[in-house]
Scaffold this motif. Structure first.
Motif, PDB file in Angstrom:
ATOM      1  N   UNK A 262       0.858  -1.177   0.000  1.00  0.00           N
ATOM      2  CA  UNK A 262       0.000   0.000   0.000  1.00  0.00           C
ATOM      3  C   UNK A 262       0.899   1.234   0.000  1.00  0.00           C
ATOM      4  N   UNK A 263       0.370   2.351  -0.455  1.00  0.00           N
ATOM      5  CA  UNK A 263       1.108   3.606  -0.363  1.00  0.00           C
ATOM      6  C   UNK A 263       1.457   3.856   1.103  1.00  0.00           C
ATOM      7  N   UNK A 264       2.683   4.294   1.370  1.00  0.00           N
ATOM      8  CA  UNK A 264       3.193   4.373   2.741  1.00  0.00           C
ATOM      9  C   UNK A 264       2.322   5.246   3.639  1.00  0.00           C
ATOM     10  N   UNK A 265       1.877   6.402   3.140  1.00  0.00           N
ATOM     11  CA  UNK A 265       1.082   7.298   3.998  1.00  0.00           C
ATOM     12  C   UNK A 265      -0.303   6.724   4.286  1.00  0.00           C
ATOM     13  N   UNK A 266      -0.897   6.047   3.313  1.00  0.00           N
ATOM     14  CA  UNK A 266      -2.199   5.431   3.544  1.00  0.00           C
ATOM     15  C   UNK A 266      -2.083   4.245   4.495  1.00  0.00           C
ATOM     16  N   UNK A 267      -0.986   3.508   4.420  1.00  0.00           N
ATOM     17  CA  UNK A 267      -0.775   2.395   5.335  1.00  0.00           C
ATOM     18  C   UNK A 267      -0.572   2.891   6.755  1.00  0.00           C
ATOM     19  N   UNK A 268       0.225   3.959   6.915  1.00  0.00           N
ATOM     20  CA  UNK A 268       0.475   4.504   8.247  1.00  0.00           C
ATOM     21  C   UNK A 268      -0.802   5.039   8.886  1.00  0.00           C
ATOM     22  N   UNK A 269      -1.678   5.635   8.066  1.00  0.00           N
ATOM     23  CA  UNK A 269      -2.945   6.173   8.584  1.00  0.00           C
ATOM     24  C   UNK A 269      -4.030   5.112   8.666  1.00  0.00           C
ATOM     25  N   UNK A 270      -3.728   3.898   8.161  1.00  0.00           N
ATOM     26  CA  UNK A 270      -4.737   2.848   8.046  1.00  0.00           C
ATOM     27  C   UNK A 270      -6.003   3.407   7.381  1.00  0.00           C
ATOM     28  N   UNK A 271      -5.784   4.068   6.274  1.00  0.00           N
ATOM     29  CA  UNK A 271      -6.860   4.771   5.590  1.00  0.00           C
ATOM     30  C   UNK A 271      -7.981   3.853   5.149  1.00  0.00           C
ATOM     31  N   UNK A 272      -9.198   4.346   5.224  1.00  0.00           N
ATOM     32  CA  UNK A 272     -10.357   3.567   4.816  1.00  0.00           C
ATOM     33  C   UNK A 272     -11.517   4.507   4.527  1.00  0.00           C
ATOM     34  N   UNK A 273     -12.561   3.944   3.910  1.00  0.00           N
ATOM     35  CA  UNK A 273     -13.823   4.648   3.773  1.00  0.00           C
ATOM     36  C   UNK A 273     -14.948   3.728   4.218  1.00  0.00           C
ATOM     37  N   UNK A 354      -6.177  15.021  10.470  1.00  0.00           N
ATOM     38  CA  UNK A 354      -5.881  13.637  10.807  1.00  0.00           C
ATOM     39  C   UNK A 354      -4.553  13.606  11.569  1.00  0.00           C
ATOM     40  N   UNK A 355      -4.621  13.203  12.831  1.00  0.00           N
ATOM     41  CA  UNK A 355      -3.452  13.213  13.713  1.00  0.00           C
ATOM     42  C   UNK A 355      -2.846  11.814  13.830  1.00  0.00           C
ATOM     43  N   UNK A 356      -2.860  11.049  12.743  1.00  0.00           N
ATOM     44  CA  UNK A 356      -2.376   9.669  12.810  1.00  0.00           C
ATOM     45  C   UNK A 356      -0.910   9.590  13.214  1.00  0.00           C
ATOM     46  N   UNK A 357      -0.123  10.616  12.898  1.00  0.00           N
ATOM     47  CA  UNK A 357       1.297  10.599  13.264  1.00  0.00           C
ATOM     48  C   UNK A 357       1.494  10.699  14.772  1.00  0.00           C
ATOM     49  N   UNK A 365      -6.596   9.428  13.559  1.00  0.00           N
ATOM     50  CA  UNK A 365      -7.116  10.034  14.783  1.00  0.00           C
ATOM     51  C   UNK A 365      -7.691  11.389  14.411  1.00  0.00           C
ATOM     52  N   UNK A 366      -8.976  11.559  14.664  1.00  0.00           N
ATOM     53  CA  UNK A 366      -9.657  12.805  14.300  1.00  0.00           C
ATOM     54  C   UNK A 366      -9.185  13.961  15.154  1.00  0.00           C
ATOM     55  N   UNK A 367      -8.812  15.065  14.477  1.00  0.00           N
ATOM     56  CA  UNK A 367      -8.376  16.277  15.151  1.00  0.00           C
ATOM     57  C   UNK A 367      -9.380  17.400  14.996  1.00  0.00           C
ATOM     58  N   UNK A 368      -8.899  18.632  14.989  1.00  0.00           N
ATOM     59  CA  UNK A 368      -9.773  19.797  14.909  1.00  0.00           C
ATOM     60  C   UNK A 368     -10.455  19.885  13.548  1.00  0.00           C
TER      61      UNK A 368
END
Length: 690
Positions: A262-273, A354-357, A365-368
């Motif tokens: 998977x693209x590295x940033x999407x994997x790190x964020x565990x992106x989904x819809x 998105x505060x996944x980092x 992680x949902x932010x402001x």
């Protein structure tokens, strides 16, 4: 090279067919079963009058894995589905829609006659389960006056009820590679004056790639009841609830070395819809007289969408309301259609950081909140067609569509001078169509001249700052089409060919200016011209076995006529995102013992990935195979078994691409969505007839 490729494929298909089926013909005692149909499917045509269209039905769907919607649609010449994942499909028709970054637009989608395209023109084919469909009909280009006259055309999805006097309970179970599991159970009953079909489906799979899990549940209800000899009332409800992880696209290095990534940033964020979609419609058919009937529907759509992306989190809700009414009548020898549809939706969306980092490797992680918006969208279509048979062989059809589109954008986040609320009303547009049809023994010729349009998408109507773009205009185009079909050799051989040209002005371009930021603008003119050729032969080898080879060829000669982007002049370059040559071929072998073998092949030419034509994807061939067996068990049960292999030769290929990709932070541009490698599936179908 291309002729040699065709010869190779044809020879391979025929050789495999005879080799595999030679063992089955030896049993002379086999008898014909009711479940095996050795004649062509009879699929009612929904396109109005003499308007040409292309249709596939259950026989085509059953050549493929029941989760593989793109392969079934790709059997139609001129239509190409680029599929990044089960939830990421982009349908292009004659090159229209190829420049859309994600999803399907510039066409209209109808489900049982109800429009399900949203207010900015986006359609979601994955909201419908392939196993619930009886047919899929495509009107290519803007000639479908009664179906929106979009430049791409229209796709008409239709469910299939049981035959009159029949009651059936069917369970279809499929399992396969990547931990794929799918089950569809349906009940259908049809009698004079009443029909009902209810189905439930569940699908889950881990997918071929990292962060690629998909899970879906769906329910469909379709029912009708005769209120009188002239009046029928029906209801349709379709509900889908799915969650899909997003692996996103890959750069060239990862695509070649490890396409499972998977693209590295999407994997790190565990992106989904996550999507919850509902369609509820009520329709009424009324026979006013022998010469006039009316079909009217009212409908409601609801979408709750949550998308966790590495750059932000999107939460949106869409409520849509609509009305469609169509009168079909006769005046002497002439036939006419008059009608209209209005669709209004309310689209609310908010964007959050998105505060996944900062989430210790636990994903998004949902932010402001950073924006909150609402848009009211209205689209009105009025239409009429008049078809007159000048002779018993020669007919003419004139059509006219009127469209009015309005957007009302509300900024609910900013106040004072920072507030960006605005309205955008497009000029009313009239879109005529003229068709001719000449019928002769075993065939016909047809010609069509029509005008079409496409509305800009939401991203194209707003700047990255969320401000209405007052300069954006609708795409408009003129389509010219000449085609025909003929059956020869005792009607065993079907030949169909179409030549077309479409000139599109005010080309809509979504220019990427950030990781999730696009700005729309009109950028000159494109010319779409091409050839679509379909050949199908039905050969009764014996009383027990029928061999049906077929080839579908598409030539896309699409180019920029006038396209200047800043200091760059791309005029004369091939249209980005479209393969010049495409072939779908295969063979079906049906035997009265209940066996059916389907061998299919797809060839896709290289695709230009940049407007400057400096980078192209690789051409590819993909072969699939499926064997079906169906037999009765007693008087009421029928057992069906199937086994399939996809990508038989384990080819590496891009099943979808992004055009004009941009790398951010020094990363490689991500152009490619890898297709699945060699994979298998098998299923059991049990039918109980009351």
């Amino acid at each position: 090279m291309l002729p040699n490729l065709i010869k190779l494929l044809t020879g391979l298909i025929l050789f495999c067919s005879f080799g595999l089926w030679g063992q089955l013909v030896k049993n002379d005692t086999l008898t014909r079963l009711d479940e095996v149909i050795l004649t062509e499917e009879v699929i009612p045509k929904k396109a109005i009058g003499i308007t040409p269209s292309s249709t596939v039905g259950t026989a085509t769907f059953e050549r493929f894995n029941p989760v593989d919607v793109p392969s079934a649609i790709n059997q139609i010449s001129g239509v190409y589905v680029l599929s990044g994942a089960l939830n990421t499909n982009r349908i292009t028709i004659r090159g229209v829609g190829a420049r859309t970054p994600f999803g399907t637009d510039k066409l209209r989608l109808y489900f049982n006659g109800i429009p399900v395209t949203n207010g900015t023109g986006f359609s979601t084919i994955e909201a419908f389960d392939l196993e619930n469909l009886g047919s899929l009909e495509v009107i290519k280009g803007p000639k479908g006056t009664a179906y929106g006259t979009n430049l791409g055309g229209a796709i008409l999805l239709n469910t299939k009820l049981a035959q009159e006097g029949r009651t059936r309970l069917v369970n279809n179970f499929t399992a396969g590679s990547f931990n794929m599991f799918k089950n569809n159970v349906s009940f259908s009953h049809q009698e004079k004056g009443f029909g009902i079909k209810v189905s439930y489906n569940h699908l889950e799979t881990d997918g071929f790639r990292q962060n690629n899990r998909f899970s879906r549940d769906g329910v469909l209800l379709n029912s009708n009841v005769a209120l009188s000899a002239k009046s029928t009332l029906g209801v349709v409800i379709n509900y889908i609830d799915y969650t899909a992880q997003i692996p996103s696209s890959l750069g060239e290095t990862d695509f070649r070395e490890d396409p499972r990534r998977a693209a590295a940033n999407w994997l790190a964020a565990r992106g989904f819809e996550a999507n919850r979609y509902t369609l509820a419609g009520l329709y009424h058919n009324y026979q006013l007289s022998d010469q006039l009937k009316n079909t009217t529907s009212i409908f409601y759509t609801y979408l709750d969408h949550d998308e966790q992306r590495p750059f932000n989190i999107l939460e949106e809700i869409t409520n849509g309301f609509g009305f469609r009414s169509m009168f079909e009548g006769k005046l002497g020898k002439a036939e006419y259609v008059l009608g209209g549809e209005i669709y209004k939706d309310e689209y609310e969306w908010g964007i959050f950081r998105n505060l996944f980092r900062d989430n210790n490797g636990n994903g998004s992680l949902r932010g402001d909140q950073i924006s909150e918006n609402k848009e009211f969208r209205t689209q009105l279509n009025l239409f009429g067609t008049f078809t007159y048979p000048i002779t018993t062989q020669f007919s003419v059809q004139a059509g006219l569509n009127f469209n009015q589109t309005e957007y009302d954008f509300r900024d609910l986040f900013n106040t004072g001078d920072a507030n960006t609320s605005a309205e955008r009303n497009f000029d009313a547009i009239f879109l005529p169509s003229l068709g001719l049809s000449y019928s002769f023994t075993n065939g016909r010729l047809y010609a069509n001249l029509s005008r079409g349009f496409s509305n800009p998408s939401l991203e194209e109507t707003l700047t990255p700052d969320g401000i209405i773009n007052p300069d954006i205009a609708q795409e408009t185009g003129t389509s010219y089409e000449l085609g025909g079909q003929v059956r020869i050799f005792r009607k065993r051989l079907l030949l169909q060919a179409t030549l077309y040209r479409m000139d599109i002005n005010n080309l809509l371009v979504a220019q990427r200016v950030g990781e999730d930021q696009f700005i729309g603008r009109n950028a000159g003119e494109t010319r779409h011209q091409g050839l679509e050729l379909d050949v199908k032969y039905r050969w009764a080898i014996s009383k027990e076995m029928l061999l049906t080879p077929y080839v579908s060829y598409t030539l896309n000669d699409h180019s920029f006529v006038d396209f200047v982007d800043g200091d760059d002049d791309f005029s004369g370059n091939p249209l980005t995102g479209v393969p010049k040559n495409r072939i779908n071929s295969g063979v079906d072998v049906a035997h009265t013992a209940g066996f059916r073998l389907s061998l299919t092949h797809q060839y896709v030419d290289e695709i230009s990935l940049t407007d400057a034509n400096t980078l192209r994807s690789e051409a590819f061939n993909v072969f699939n195979a499926r064997l079906n067996y169906r037999t009765p068990i007693g008087n009421r049960f029928t057992l069906g078994l199937n086994f399939g292999v996809n990508n038989v030769f384990n080819s590496r290929f891009a099943q979808s691409v992004l055009i004009n990709a941009v790398g951010f932070g020094g990363s490689e541009p991500r152009y490619f969505y890898p297709g699945n490698d060699l994979n298998y599936y098998g299923g059991v179908r049990l039918t109980y007839r009351l």
